[in-house]
Design an enzyme around this catalytic site. Sequence first.
Site, mmCIF file in Angstrom:
data_model
loop_
_atom_site.group_PDB
_atom_site.id
_atom_site.type_symbol
_atom_site.label_atom_id
_atom_site.label_comp_id
_atom_site.label_asym_id
_atom_site.label_seq_id
_atom_site.Cartn_x
_atom_site.Cartn_y
_atom_site.Cartn_z
ATOM 1 N N TYR A 84 1.449 5.318 -0.268
ATOM 2 C CA TYR A 84 0.801 7.281 -0.164
ATOM 3 C C TYR A 84 1.675 7.929 -0.951
ATOM 4 O O TYR A 84 1.864 8.914 -0.301
ATOM 5 C CB TYR A 84 2.317 7.546 1.485
ATOM 6 C CG TYR A 84 1.502 7.849 2.479
ATOM 7 C CD1 TYR A 84 0.454 8.512 3.143
ATOM 8 C CD2 TYR A 84 2.247 8.710 2.746
ATOM 9 C CE1 TYR A 84 -0.203 8.697 3.654
ATOM 10 C CE2 TYR A 84 1.932 10.197 3.705
ATOM 11 C CZ TYR A 84 0.683 9.738 3.979
ATOM 12 O OH TYR A 84 0.679 10.955 5.608
ATOM 13 N N ASP A 99 -9.556 0.188 2.518
ATOM 14 C CA ASP A 99 -8.113 -0.126 3.299
ATOM 15 C C ASP A 99 -9.025 0.160 4.325
ATOM 16 O O ASP A 99 -8.350 1.981 4.787
ATOM 17 C CB ASP A 99 -7.060 0.488 2.836
ATOM 18 C CG ASP A 99 -5.818 -0.010 3.445
ATOM 19 O OD1 ASP A 99 -5.780 -1.600 4.074
ATOM 20 O OD2 ASP A 99 -4.871 0.602 4.056
ATOM 21 N N GLU A 130 -10.600 4.434 3.893
ATOM 22 C CA GLU A 130 -9.647 4.998 2.738
ATOM 23 C C GLU A 130 -10.605 4.846 1.604
ATOM 24 O O GLU A 130 -10.181 3.471 1.201
ATOM 25 C CB GLU A 130 -8.565 4.123 3.230
ATOM 26 C CG GLU A 130 -7.997 5.171 4.939
ATOM 27 C CD GLU A 130 -6.891 4.552 5.202
ATOM 28 O OE1 GLU A 130 -5.345 4.238 4.105
ATOM 29 O OE2 GLU A 130 -6.093 5.176 6.081
ATOM 30 N N THR A 152 -4.365 6.316 -0.317
ATOM 31 C CA THR A 152 -5.986 7.636 -0.056
ATOM 32 C C THR A 152 -6.123 8.481 -0.308
ATOM 33 O O THR A 152 -4.589 9.094 -0.772
ATOM 34 C CB THR A 152 -6.187 8.094 1.881
ATOM 35 O OG1 THR A 152 -6.047 7.287 2.890
ATOM 36 C CG2 THR A 152 -7.525 8.455 1.440
ATOM 37 N N THR A 199 -8.848 -5.303 4.334
ATOM 38 C CA THR A 199 -9.116 -4.740 2.818
ATOM 39 C C THR A 199 -10.262 -4.957 1.818
ATOM 40 O O THR A 199 -10.346 -6.407 1.864
ATOM 41 C CB THR A 199 -7.247 -4.259 2.451
ATOM 42 O OG1 THR A 199 -6.752 -3.689 3.440
ATOM 43 C CG2 THR A 199 -7.339 -3.405 1.075
ATOM 44 N N GLN A 256 -3.466 -0.051 17.962
ATOM 45 C CA GLN A 256 -2.049 -0.731 17.845
ATOM 46 C C GLN A 256 -0.667 0.019 16.984
ATOM 47 O O GLN A 256 0.164 -0.523 17.971
ATOM 48 C CB GLN A 256 -3.147 -1.340 16.072
ATOM 49 C CG GLN A 256 -4.193 -2.100 15.804
ATOM 50 C CD GLN A 256 -4.252 -2.450 14.581
ATOM 51 O OE1 GLN A 256 -3.819 -2.861 13.819
ATOM 52 N NE2 GLN A 256 -5.697 -3.621 14.871
ATOM 53 N N LYS A 316 -3.557 -0.653 10.660
ATOM 54 C CA LYS A 316 -3.687 -1.329 9.501
ATOM 55 C C LYS A 316 -4.225 -2.673 9.590
ATOM 56 O O LYS A 316 -3.894 -3.394 10.025
ATOM 57 C CB LYS A 316 -2.564 -0.890 8.425
ATOM 58 C CG LYS A 316 -2.395 0.977 8.213
ATOM 59 C CD LYS A 316 -3.165 0.682 7.670
ATOM 60 C CE LYS A 316 -2.914 2.528 6.981
ATOM 61 N NZ LYS A 316 -4.153 2.939 5.893
ATOM 62 N N GLU A 322 -9.171 3.944 -2.218
ATOM 63 C CA GLU A 322 -8.489 4.373 -2.637
ATOM 64 C C GLU A 322 -7.923 2.967 -3.688
ATOM 65 O O GLU A 322 -9.656 2.305 -4.551
ATOM 66 C CB GLU A 322 -6.914 3.088 -2.275
ATOM 67 C CG GLU A 322 -6.845 4.002 -0.829
ATOM 68 C CD GLU A 322 -5.092 2.611 0.136
ATOM 69 O OE1 GLU A 322 -4.714 2.166 -1.095
ATOM 70 O OE2 GLU A 322 -5.146 2.983 1.472
ATOM 71 N N HIS A 373 -3.479 13.921 0.658
ATOM 72 C CA HIS A 373 -4.265 13.232 1.613
ATOM 73 C C HIS A 373 -2.250 13.597 3.007
ATOM 74 O O HIS A 373 -2.249 13.404 4.163
ATOM 75 C CB HIS A 373 -4.262 11.368 1.584
ATOM 76 C CG HIS A 373 -4.015 10.753 2.654
ATOM 77 N ND1 HIS A 373 -5.382 11.068 3.509
ATOM 78 C CD2 HIS A 373 -3.462 9.791 2.605
ATOM 79 C CE1 HIS A 373 -4.819 10.174 4.228
ATOM 80 N NE2 HIS A 373 -4.010 9.683 3.980
ATOM 81 N N ARG A 379 -8.386 4.429 13.904
ATOM 82 C CA ARG A 379 -7.261 5.438 13.652
ATOM 83 C C ARG A 379 -6.961 5.649 15.095
ATOM 84 O O ARG A 379 -6.338 6.723 15.996
ATOM 85 C CB ARG A 379 -7.813 6.533 13.404
ATOM 86 C CG ARG A 379 -8.504 6.548 12.296
ATOM 87 C CD ARG A 379 -7.371 6.835 11.233
ATOM 88 N NE ARG A 379 -8.228 7.106 9.608
ATOM 89 C CZ ARG A 379 -6.829 7.484 8.069
ATOM 90 N NH1 ARG A 379 -5.514 6.746 8.935
ATOM 91 N NH2 ARG A 379 -7.820 7.314 7.341
ATOM 92 N N GLU A 422 -9.994 12.738 7.510
ATOM 93 C CA GLU A 422 -8.979 13.922 7.031
ATOM 94 C C GLU A 422 -10.876 15.213 7.054
ATOM 95 O O GLU A 422 -11.146 15.794 7.425
ATOM 96 C CB GLU A 422 -9.092 14.271 5.568
ATOM 97 C CG GLU A 422 -7.979 13.689 5.214
ATOM 98 C CD GLU A 422 -7.537 13.101 3.836
ATOM 99 O OE1 GLU A 422 -7.428 14.308 2.554
ATOM 100 O OE2 GLU A 422 -7.269 12.218 3.380
ATOM 101 N N ASP A 459 1.010 -1.129 0.290
ATOM 102 C CA ASP A 459 0.036 -0.521 -0.112
ATOM 103 C C ASP A 459 0.888 1.534 0.333
ATOM 104 O O ASP A 459 1.517 1.678 1.235
ATOM 105 C CB ASP A 459 -0.832 -0.047 1.079
ATOM 106 C CG ASP A 459 -1.841 0.854 0.544
ATOM 107 O OD1 ASP A 459 -2.252 1.348 -0.215
ATOM 108 O OD2 ASP A 459 -2.644 1.707 2.190
ATOM 109 N N ARG A 487 1.634 16.684 12.374
ATOM 110 C CA ARG A 487 2.499 16.859 12.526
ATOM 111 C C ARG A 487 2.651 18.525 11.898
ATOM 112 O O ARG A 487 3.537 19.279 10.348
ATOM 113 C CB ARG A 487 3.620 16.600 11.388
ATOM 114 C CG ARG A 487 4.300 14.777 12.331
ATOM 115 C CD ARG A 487 4.871 13.973 11.162
ATOM 116 N NE ARG A 487 4.106 13.909 10.295
ATOM 117 C CZ ARG A 487 3.719 13.528 9.426
ATOM 118 N NH1 ARG A 487 3.097 13.005 9.803
ATOM 119 N NH2 ARG A 487 3.402 13.564 8.146
#
Length: 422
Positions: free
Chosen positions: A134, A238, A204, A355, A262, A245, A258, A206, A139, A242, A369, A132, A148
């Site tokens: 990114y 996917d 997500e 995503t 999926t 884990q 994750k 995708e 996104h 949130r 988001e 997968d 961040r």
Amino acid sequence: MATKSSFVDVDADSHFPLQNLPYGVFRIPNCAEGPRPGVAIGGLVLDLSVVASHGLFDGPILSNSDCFQQTSLNKFVGMGRPAWKEARATIQKLLSYDEPTLRDNSSLREKALLPMNSVEMVLPIVIGDYTDFYSSFYHAKNCGLMFRPENPIPPNWFQLPIAYHGRASSVVISGSDIIRPKGQSHPVGNSPPHFGPTQKLDFELEMAAVVGPGNEPGKPVDVNEAENHIFGLVLMNDWSARDVQFWECMPLGPFLGKNFGTTISPWIVTLEALEEFACDAPNQDPRPLPYLTEKKSKNYDISLEVAIKPAGEEQSSVVTRSNLKHLYWTLSQQLAHHTINGCNLRPGDLLGTGTISGPVPESLGCLLELTLNGQKPISLNNNSTRKFLEDGDEVVFTGFCKGNGYKIGFGKCSGKVVPALP
């Protein structure tokens, strides 16, 4: 009303006109025979095992092949573009308005063309490995700003397509239930982490590329040849937890739970069918390293939509609309980067895009988001709201390209959330 190009009745709004012909694998309920490959045309499935057994694949590549007598598409997708083109030409001819082979043979037609609602779709490929990526700038930026803000997108994101290796065993076909996962969530103060069902279950939006011919270990795929290693695309959800884990283990922040599930759509739309919808990819600055620099950098103009249907409701609510064309890193760049260290891909491997978010609020590709990590709930048509998914919610992805009087579509990719196990 029948299209002018096919003798099969194809509704004008169908995702599966003669111009599409996506591949899948189906089984007939309560039938002793196993799964077999098929192609979608309107509301019907063309049984390719029947076509093959009647000697109708008579070209030089497929005439003596048993690829359509298999229980998956792996052998066929591994044969490469010449075989794909030969099969597409044969199928288009058999289904065309002026070709009598199927049109005028009622017995053969009854065996070969089955109502789509009478069959059960299964995973079209045996997935050996699943990666997968990114690859959406929007996104990455939106998630970075949440977790961040001082450095939303690390500089290395603009140098290479970032990805992680997922569990192929967790990939399921559209229509499968998704059990709410459990895990550890962030501790409060000095307490130990909390364990329990996720409270922030998310989708997500995708797509994923299905790998065709692989490459030998140690021999990377040239980025300008990568298209020949991609059979086609599917829709992919996917699912993500949130709050559990990986709450502080990953550099991308505490939002990545994750590998528990999926979902992919059953029909693989080939790159040949999508070619007329190719479009320029976004400008990449800084310029990629030579192994990622394409002679022609392109995406595909595929409209994507996500709807949520709460438990007990007849009506679903569209919560986002995006487009594959927003990807920063292209499918070819993803595949080329995956192999640059000598990693060997194999037929049937799955490469997720990550995503797919767009530039406006209505095009964000996940609830993380859309709701600012639960701070800004969204409204549904039944006057309820969602921060994240609730038990009983069905999430439905759709995707299509709009041609001149027809659609090239993917059908749907759906899954319903069911409660966590006791």
